[in-house]
Design an enzyme around this catalytic site. Structure first.
Site, PDB file in Angstrom:
ATOM      1  N   ASP A   1     -11.296  12.363 -12.742  1.00 27.83           N
ATOM      2  CA  ASP A   1     -11.639  11.223 -13.589  1.00 27.83           C
ATOM      3  C   ASP A   1     -10.955  11.398 -14.941  1.00 27.83           C
ATOM      4  OD1 ASP A   1     -12.758   9.194 -15.075  1.00 27.83           O
ATOM      5  OD2 ASP A   1     -14.843   9.762 -14.691  1.00 27.83           O
TER       6      ASP A   1
ATOM      7  N   ARG B   1      -8.311  -6.983 -14.559  1.00 29.44           N
ATOM      8  CA  ARG B   1      -8.922  -6.149 -13.523  1.00 29.44           C
ATOM      9  C   ARG B   1      -7.912  -5.164 -12.950  1.00 29.44           C
ATOM     10  NH1 ARG B   1     -13.486  -3.663 -12.038  1.00 29.44           N
ATOM     11  NH2 ARG B   1     -13.688  -3.467  -9.779  1.00 29.44           N
TER      12      ARG B   1
ATOM     13  N   SER C   1     -21.004   5.767 -15.805  1.00 30.72           N
ATOM     14  CA  SER C   1     -20.069   5.110 -16.719  1.00 30.72           C
ATOM     15  C   SER C   1     -20.832   4.409 -17.845  1.00 30.72           C
ATOM     16  CB  SER C   1     -19.182   4.146 -15.926  1.00 30.72           C
ATOM     17  OG  SER C   1     -18.118   3.652 -16.688  1.00 30.72           O
TER      18      SER C   1
ATOM     19  N   HIS D   1     -12.323   7.924 -11.627  1.00 33.46           N
ATOM     20  CA  HIS D   1     -13.578   7.479 -12.233  1.00 33.46           C
ATOM     21  C   HIS D   1     -14.491   6.820 -11.207  1.00 33.46           C
ATOM     22  CE1 HIS D   1     -16.354   6.289 -15.294  1.00 33.46           C
ATOM     23  NE2 HIS D   1     -16.145   4.995 -15.103  1.00 33.46           N
ATOM     24  N   ASP D   2     -13.917   6.155 -10.234  1.00 31.19           N
ATOM     25  CA  ASP D   2     -14.712   5.484  -9.203  1.00 31.19           C
ATOM     26  C   ASP D   2     -15.435   6.451  -8.278  1.00 31.19           C
ATOM     27  OD1 ASP D   2     -14.466   2.862  -9.894  1.00 31.19           O
ATOM     28  OD2 ASP D   2     -12.962   2.346  -8.390  1.00 31.19           O
TER      29      ASP D   2
END
Length: 381
Positions: A324, A227, A157, A357-358
């Site tokens: 992602d 968040r 990232s 994405h994680d």
């Protein structure tokens, strides 16, 4: 007595604080007269000092990549599953280094730190940063450690952006560049997500224009919502569906029941936001997201990414994940295409995953592990 940590962990680690008195000229024209970097290292640096691996952390990451800070520590570093003995970044072979970037909130100089000119926390007066500012501090750390050339610079990232900047600006100081779930710049949608998160923070009545520490308060509600917004974008629709579906945490849809219904995903997001707001700094979140927004690898090359990558001399591994949508596979393929046009050595892997994405952080993904391990095994020391 059994060992308190898993055998494939680096085990107990102690962060180190490095102080730098050399002024740091920033990309925005300002400077820091001095600064500190919180650093962790794993493995042993060989006599030739040729086996160093620099890991660059992402938005909410830190220097704590692997291992544990105490025997009672229940949570290891953020990349524990991929850094350690026998893991893709094998600490039996490599000397691994990661620092908390300046502007961070885990021990390095940042908005929470005391401004030596005022004796008060920097707060809103801390300068905004660019990715190249972090790279410059990483170069100075390498010099302090006596490492003239990294075996590899690795990042996912935002960390991948730092790795690419290394390849362009310090081509002789790394042999391999590993870019995972990243991009050469952010899309308009990505910038929009970041701005929405910043607005959530800045709308908190406890934000006080970034000088909340002077008011002895914290904008926890705003940071929590920021968040939550970010976390949604790090997951995938399929992943959330499989993990939570439409399952309820409380209440029911039975006729005659007017109790408020709470979905599992709602509870999960609130928990993620609440816990994050207890350990992260709001000004750091704003600073980091702006650095993401400002990054554009080819800006100084008239938008020609191939021309930019002609500055690099290292070999590349580029990895993406099918689900992602924050840093979609096509963004990684853009990197690969530019590298090929620049006639650079590149390996590309696109991993099937439901983790969004994680995924670059998530364990038990065999193909990711195999690709990552196979490439790192080729990295000469």
């Amino acid at each position: 007595m059994p060992a308190p940590f898993p055998e494939d962990s680096v085990g107990l680690v102690t962060p180190q604080l490095f102080h730098f008195d050399q002024p740091l000229a920033l990309a925005n024209g300002r400077s820091l007269d001095s600064y500190e970097l919180m650093v962790e290292t794993y493995g042993e640096l060989n006599a030739e000092k040729s086996n160093g691996i620099l890991i660059c952390h992402a938005l909410s990451g830190s220097h704590h990549v692997a291992g544990y800070h105490s025997e009672d520590d229940k949570k290891p570093g953020w990349w524990e599953h991929y850094v350690g003995p026998g893991k893709p970044i094998d600490t039996n072979r490599f000397y691994v280094v990661c620092m908390n970037n300046i502007g961070g909130c885990h021990g390095s100089t940042g908005p929470q730190s005391i401004n030596p000119a005022t004796g008060k926390p920097w707060g809103s007066s801390f300068p905004f940063l660019r990715v190249r500012d972090w790279v410059e501090t990483q170069v100075r750390l390498a010099d302090r450690l006596g490492i003239n050339q990294w075996a590899a610079v690795v990042g996912g990232s935002l960390g991948g952006m730092q790795a690419m900047r290394w390849a362009l600006e310090h081509p002789n100081r790394l042999r391999h560049c590993v870019v995972i779930a990243s991009a050469m710049n952010l899309t308009a949608q990505n910038i929009a997500f970041n701005e929405t998160a910043r607005q959530a923070i800045q709308s908190d009545p406890n934000f006080f224009n970034g000088d909340y520490l002077a008011q002895s308060t914290l904008p926890k509600r705003g940071l929590s919502v920021a968040r939550m917004i970010g976390h949604i974008t790090y997951l995938s629709d399929d992943g959330m569906g499989k993990k939570f579906g439409r399952e309820l945490r409380s209440g029911s849809f039975d006729r005659g029941n007017d109790q408020l219904v709470e979905f599992q995903i709602e509870s999960y997001l609130r928990y993620q936001g609440s816990t994050f707001s207890e350990v992260f700094d709001a000004n750091t979140y704003i600073l980091m997201t702006r650095a993401l927004d400002y990054f554009d690898l080819a800006r100084e090359y008239n938008g020609d990414a191939a021309e930019a990558f002609k500055q690099a001399s290292c070999k590349f591994l580029v990895v993406s994940f099918t689900s992602d949508w924050r840093f979609a596979p096509e963004r990684s393929r853009e990197i690969v295409t530019a590298l090929m046009r620049a006639n650079r050595d590149v390996v590309y892997g696109e991993i099937d995953s439901v983790h969004g994405h994680d995924a670059f952080l998530v364990p038990n993904q065999l193909r990711y592990w195999e690709l990552f391990s196979a490439y790192m095994n080729r990295v000469e020391v």
